[in-house]
Design an enzyme around this catalytic site. Structure first.
Site, mmCIF file in Angstrom:
data_model
loop_
_atom_site.group_PDB
_atom_site.id
_atom_site.type_symbol
_atom_site.label_atom_id
_atom_site.label_comp_id
_atom_site.label_asym_id
_atom_site.label_seq_id
_atom_site.Cartn_x
_atom_site.Cartn_y
_atom_site.Cartn_z
ATOM 1 N N TYR A 149 0.825 -1.220 0.000
ATOM 2 C CA TYR A 149 0.000 0.000 0.000
ATOM 3 C C TYR A 149 0.855 1.265 0.000
ATOM 4 O O TYR A 149 0.448 2.299 -0.534
ATOM 5 C CB TYR A 149 -0.994 -0.037 1.176
ATOM 6 C CG TYR A 149 -2.086 -1.051 0.910
ATOM 7 C CD1 TYR A 149 -2.034 -2.336 1.452
ATOM 8 C CD2 TYR A 149 -3.126 -0.759 0.026
ATOM 9 C CE1 TYR A 149 -2.991 -3.280 1.141
ATOM 10 C CE2 TYR A 149 -4.101 -1.709 -0.282
ATOM 11 C CZ TYR A 149 -4.027 -2.970 0.268
ATOM 12 O OH TYR A 149 -4.971 -3.912 -0.053
ATOM 13 N N ARG A 153 1.367 1.783 -3.641
ATOM 14 C CA ARG A 153 0.166 2.306 -4.306
ATOM 15 C C ARG A 153 -0.115 3.731 -3.865
ATOM 16 O O ARG A 153 -0.573 4.570 -4.643
ATOM 17 C CB ARG A 153 -1.028 1.383 -4.002
ATOM 18 C CG ARG A 153 -0.902 0.012 -4.645
ATOM 19 C CD ARG A 153 -2.141 -0.812 -4.464
ATOM 20 N NE ARG A 153 -3.284 -0.202 -5.133
ATOM 21 C CZ ARG A 153 -4.557 -0.512 -4.849
ATOM 22 N NH1 ARG A 153 -4.821 -1.391 -3.891
ATOM 23 N NH2 ARG A 153 -5.556 0.048 -5.497
ATOM 24 N N GLN A 182 -15.160 2.330 -5.900
ATOM 25 C CA GLN A 182 -14.419 1.175 -5.372
ATOM 26 C C GLN A 182 -12.941 1.533 -5.268
ATOM 27 O O GLN A 182 -12.168 0.778 -4.692
ATOM 28 C CB GLN A 182 -14.585 -0.042 -6.294
ATOM 29 C CG GLN A 182 -16.024 -0.500 -6.452
ATOM 30 C CD GLN A 182 -16.145 -1.563 -7.507
ATOM 31 O OE1 GLN A 182 -16.168 -2.766 -7.226
ATOM 32 N NE2 GLN A 182 -16.226 -1.132 -8.761
ATOM 33 N N ASP A 237 -7.935 5.623 -4.584
ATOM 34 C CA ASP A 237 -7.198 6.852 -4.877
ATOM 35 C C ASP A 237 -8.117 8.040 -4.593
ATOM 36 O O ASP A 237 -9.325 7.866 -4.402
ATOM 37 C CB ASP A 237 -6.720 6.847 -6.353
ATOM 38 C CG ASP A 237 -7.875 6.817 -7.351
ATOM 39 O OD1 ASP A 237 -7.941 5.886 -8.171
ATOM 40 O OD2 ASP A 237 -8.739 7.715 -7.302
ATOM 41 N N HIS A 284 -14.576 0.999 -0.597
ATOM 42 C CA HIS A 284 -13.465 0.085 -0.292
ATOM 43 C C HIS A 284 -12.373 0.776 0.500
ATOM 44 O O HIS A 284 -11.238 0.288 0.567
ATOM 45 C CB HIS A 284 -12.883 -0.510 -1.577
ATOM 46 C CG HIS A 284 -13.801 -1.500 -2.221
ATOM 47 N ND1 HIS A 284 -13.581 -1.995 -3.486
ATOM 48 C CD2 HIS A 284 -14.950 -2.067 -1.796
ATOM 49 C CE1 HIS A 284 -14.567 -2.842 -3.791
ATOM 50 N NE2 HIS A 284 -15.409 -2.884 -2.787
ATOM 51 N N CYS A 320 -6.536 1.581 13.162
ATOM 52 C CA CYS A 320 -5.896 0.707 14.145
ATOM 53 C C CYS A 320 -6.655 -0.612 14.202
ATOM 54 O O CYS A 320 -7.879 -0.614 14.416
ATOM 55 C CB CYS A 320 -5.924 1.381 15.522
ATOM 56 S SG CYS A 320 -5.277 0.311 16.839
ATOM 57 N N GLY A 357 -15.942 2.005 -15.567
ATOM 58 C CA GLY A 357 -14.595 1.492 -15.353
ATOM 59 C C GLY A 357 -14.480 0.396 -14.312
ATOM 60 O O GLY A 357 -13.500 0.339 -13.570
ATOM 61 N N LEU A 399 -14.243 0.101 -20.927
ATOM 62 C CA LEU A 399 -13.386 -0.135 -22.096
ATOM 63 C C LEU A 399 -13.831 -1.378 -22.853
ATOM 64 O O LEU A 399 -13.647 -1.512 -24.055
ATOM 65 C CB LEU A 399 -11.928 -0.281 -21.651
ATOM 66 C CG LEU A 399 -10.850 -0.239 -22.746
ATOM 67 C CD1 LEU A 399 -10.913 1.093 -23.502
ATOM 68 C CD2 LEU A 399 -9.461 -0.440 -22.159
HETATM 69 N N1 APR Z 1 -11.534 3.422 -19.513
HETATM 70 C C1 APR Z 1 -12.622 2.726 -19.118
HETATM 71 N N2 APR Z 1 -12.570 1.475 -18.604
HETATM 72 C C2 APR Z 1 -11.342 0.936 -18.484
HETATM 73 C C3 APR Z 1 -10.152 1.594 -18.877
HETATM 74 C C4 APR Z 1 -10.290 2.896 -19.414
HETATM 75 N N3 APR Z 1 -9.224 3.606 -19.825
HETATM 76 N N4 APR Z 1 -9.101 0.763 -18.634
HETATM 77 C C5 APR Z 1 -9.609 -0.366 -18.108
HETATM 78 N N5 APR Z 1 -10.959 -0.278 -18.017
HETATM 79 C C6 APR Z 1 -11.907 -1.264 -17.497
HETATM 80 C C7 APR Z 1 -11.520 -2.694 -17.773
HETATM 81 O O1 APR Z 1 -12.046 -3.125 -19.021
HETATM 82 C C8 APR Z 1 -12.186 -3.429 -16.618
HETATM 83 O O2 APR Z 1 -13.516 -3.827 -16.951
HETATM 84 O O3 APR Z 1 -11.920 -1.132 -16.109
HETATM 85 C C9 APR Z 1 -12.253 -2.378 -15.507
HETATM 86 C C10 APR Z 1 -11.274 -2.642 -14.381
HETATM 87 O O4 APR Z 1 -11.672 -3.828 -13.756
HETATM 88 P P1 APR Z 1 -10.856 -4.347 -12.496
HETATM 89 O O5 APR Z 1 -9.393 -4.316 -12.779
HETATM 90 O O6 APR Z 1 -11.496 -5.636 -12.065
HETATM 91 O O7 APR Z 1 -11.094 -3.238 -11.363
HETATM 92 P P2 APR Z 1 -12.408 -3.017 -10.513
HETATM 93 O O8 APR Z 1 -13.630 -3.451 -11.258
HETATM 94 O O9 APR Z 1 -12.384 -1.619 -10.006
HETATM 95 O O10 APR Z 1 -12.191 -4.032 -9.263
HETATM 96 C C11 APR Z 1 -13.166 -3.988 -8.245
HETATM 97 O O11 APR Z 1 -11.864 -5.562 -6.962
HETATM 98 O O12 APR Z 1 -9.848 -6.320 -6.195
HETATM 99 C C12 APR Z 1 -10.956 -5.591 -5.861
HETATM 100 O O13 APR Z 1 -10.989 -3.912 -4.230
HETATM 101 C C13 APR Z 1 -10.596 -4.168 -5.540
HETATM 102 O O14 APR Z 1 -11.951 -2.198 -5.866
HETATM 103 C C14 APR Z 1 -11.418 -3.346 -6.516
HETATM 104 C C15 APR Z 1 -12.511 -4.302 -6.928
#
Ligand code: APR
Length: 227
Positions: free
Chosen positions: A54, A57, A87, A90, A105, A113, A171, A198
């Site tokens: 973390y 990140r 979720q 940042d 999240h 703590c 996203g 995307l």
């Molecule tokens: N614009 C739009 N969408 C995008 C872009 C972009 N430039 N780049 C990637 N994506 C999309 C991908 O296609 C994908 O569907 O964003 C999504 C990211 O998916 P994940 O990586 O699974 O992230 P997320 O859905 O936020 O994960 C949810 O999982 O691990 C836990 O706590 C963590 O909050 C997170 C949760």
């Protein structure tokens, strides 16, 4: 007419700000094991490893800037009643000017703590020798909701969905509950739904409308359609 919009965002909205997503090619979960860095058991097993993950990140997040998608949502909030349920951990929605943001999240900007549950603003670098400012225990951890833990704000989210005139998902891959279930709840309540991603998410077929493309393009276009 003032819309009441609940907007769920995921890592994809911050991708063009240079922050990694989780499940895309080479994403965070391809580099790190969830059970090691995103579970209470992993933290108990190796707190040093988790703090390093973390800290890395957090260092990336503080260097990142909001992109056109974050800015467009901030502009939307000036015209309509918007709740961003993110979720993401940042602070890019707030950096873009959004005020009504719920970090379900948790946030890299916060620490807690594990002993007394006190919470405070996180330093840039956290170590296992940090003492809790409230109880003094050396049990500080990032205020991040790990797998198996209860997300923040669920009552507020449910209440917002019950009053919503529109639900948007931006996203996110739609893999993690309870967030992945919000679209079904919106549909049950008769709330129109739209996905901006995307690629089609796991739940894309549940949405009334799906707009495919990078968030920095699709989100400003979608917001412009409101004006
Ligand atoms: N614009 C739009 N969408 C995008 C872009 C972009 N430039 N780049 C990637 N994506 C999309 C991908 O296609 C994908 O569907 O964003 C999504 C990211 O998916 P994940 O990586 O699974 O992230 P997320 O859905 O936020 O994960 C949810 O999982 O691990 C836990 O706590 C963590 O909050 C997170 C949760």
């Amino acid at each position: 007419m003032t819309e009441h919009i609940v907007i769920l965002t995921g890592a994809g909205i911050s991708a063009e700000s240079g922050l990694g997503t989780f499940r895309d090619e080479g994403g965070l979960w391809a580099q790190h094991r969830i059970e090691d860095v995103a579970t209470p058991e992993g933290f108990a097993r190796d707190p040093e490893l988790v703090q390093r993950f973390y800290n890395m990140r957090r260092a990336e997040a503080v260097k990142a800037a909001p992109n056109a998608a974050h800015r467009a949502l901030a502009a939307l909030e000036a015209v309509h009643d918007v709740l961003i349920v993110t979720q993401n951990v940042d602070g890019l929605h707030e950096a873009a000017g959004s005020k009504n943001v719920l970090h379900m999240h948790g946030s890299l900007a916060r620490a807690m703590c594990a002993t007394c549950q006190a919470r405070w603003d996180a330093p840039l670098v956290m170590t296992v020798s940090d003492a809790c400012p409230s109880c003094g225990a050396k049990a500080t951890r990032p205020d991040i909701v790990w797998f198996g833990e209860i997300p923040y704000g669920m009552e507020k989210i449910d209440a917002a969905l019950s009053q919503a005139t529109l639900f948007a998902s931006i996203g996110t891959s739609g893999n993690v509950y309870p967030a992945a279930g919000f679209v079904a709840e919106a549909r049950r309540l008769g709330v129109p739904t739209v996905e901006l991603n995307l690629e089609p998410s796991a739940g894309y077929s549940m949405f009334d409308e799906v707009r495919i493309g990078p968030a920095s393009e699709t989100v400003p276009e979608w917001v412009a359609d409101f004006s």
